[in-house]
Scaffold this active site. Structure first.
Site, PDB file in Angstrom:
ATOM      1  N   LYS A 153       0.277   0.097   6.892  1.00 51.93           N
ATOM      2  CA  LYS A 153       0.890  -1.221   6.712  1.00 51.93           C
ATOM      3  C   LYS A 153       1.747  -1.611   7.903  1.00 51.93           C
ATOM      4  O   LYS A 153       1.627  -2.721   8.420  1.00 51.93           O
ATOM      5  CB  LYS A 153       1.773  -1.248   5.449  1.00 51.93           C
ATOM      6  CG  LYS A 153       1.089  -0.924   4.162  1.00 51.93           C
ATOM      7  CD  LYS A 153       2.067  -0.921   2.992  1.00 51.93           C
ATOM      8  CE  LYS A 153       3.230   0.025   3.137  1.00 51.93           C
ATOM      9  NZ  LYS A 153       2.906   1.433   3.191  1.00 51.93           N
ATOM     10  N   GLY A 184       0.826  -1.194   0.000  1.00 49.71           N
ATOM     11  CA  GLY A 184       0.000   0.000   0.000  1.00 49.71           C
ATOM     12  C   GLY A 184       0.859   1.242   0.000  1.00 49.71           C
ATOM     13  O   GLY A 184       2.079   1.176   0.150  1.00 49.71           O
ATOM     14  N   SER A 196       5.469  -1.549  -2.857  1.00 46.36           N
ATOM     15  CA  SER A 196       5.275  -2.484  -3.982  1.00 46.36           C
ATOM     16  C   SER A 196       4.146  -2.117  -4.934  1.00 46.36           C
ATOM     17  O   SER A 196       3.186  -2.866  -5.093  1.00 46.36           O
ATOM     18  CB  SER A 196       5.021  -3.898  -3.450  1.00 46.36           C
ATOM     19  OG  SER A 196       6.033  -4.289  -2.592  1.00 46.36           O
TER      20      SER A 196
END
Length: 148
Positions: free
Chosen positions: A21, A15, A89
């Site tokens: 996260k 995210g 990512s």
């Protein structure tokens, strides 16, 4: 270690910066350890201060950063740990590398909130600095997001 995690598994929390996260990853780690399950968190920001400190933020370095993290996660996985990977990512090709390296017991979680909320709770000032041009290539502002 309980039977359901006896061979390890990997949770990959993806995210934008500031989505929560790391907070979720730490809470999961605490919950697993309370159940006597061997677990470890691999956080992208932390690994960039040591193992990946020689990498920048261009496309090739981002790819190598994530590949290295996956390999470290795989070492823990082979020892039966539950590994919690916390990274931005944004590109599918990076998440595909995770699946190739980790192969088994892999759970991917996309942590998302609206961009308006991100910017409102921007504790580090990253979004503001990215919008002013101080952080070139910042994911979600200058660099593309390809989660969907």
């Amino acid at each position: 270690m309980t039977a359901s995690f006896s061979h390890g598994c990997t949770f990959r929390l993806n995210g934008r910066s500031g989505s929560g996260k790391s907070t979720i990853g730490r809470a999961l780690l605490t919950s697993l350890r309370e159940r006597n399950i061997y677990a470890v968190v691999l956080e992208g920001d932390e690994l960039r201060t040591g193992l990946n400190s020689n990498l920048g933020y261009n496309a090739a370095d981002r790819t190598d950063n994530l590949r290295r993290i996956e390999h470290v996660a795989n070492l823990f996985l082979q020892q039966g740990f539950v590994t919690i990977i916390v990274t931005i990512s944004p590109e599918q090709k990076h998440r595909d590398v995770s699946r190739q390296i980790l192969r088994r017991r892999f759970i991917e979680v996309f942590v998302d909130i609206s961009l308006k909320i991100f910017e409102a709770r921007d504790a580090r000032g990253s979004y503001k600095r990215a919008r002013s041009g101080d952080i070139p290539g910042f994911t979600g502002v200058a660099a593309s997001m390809k989660y969907c």
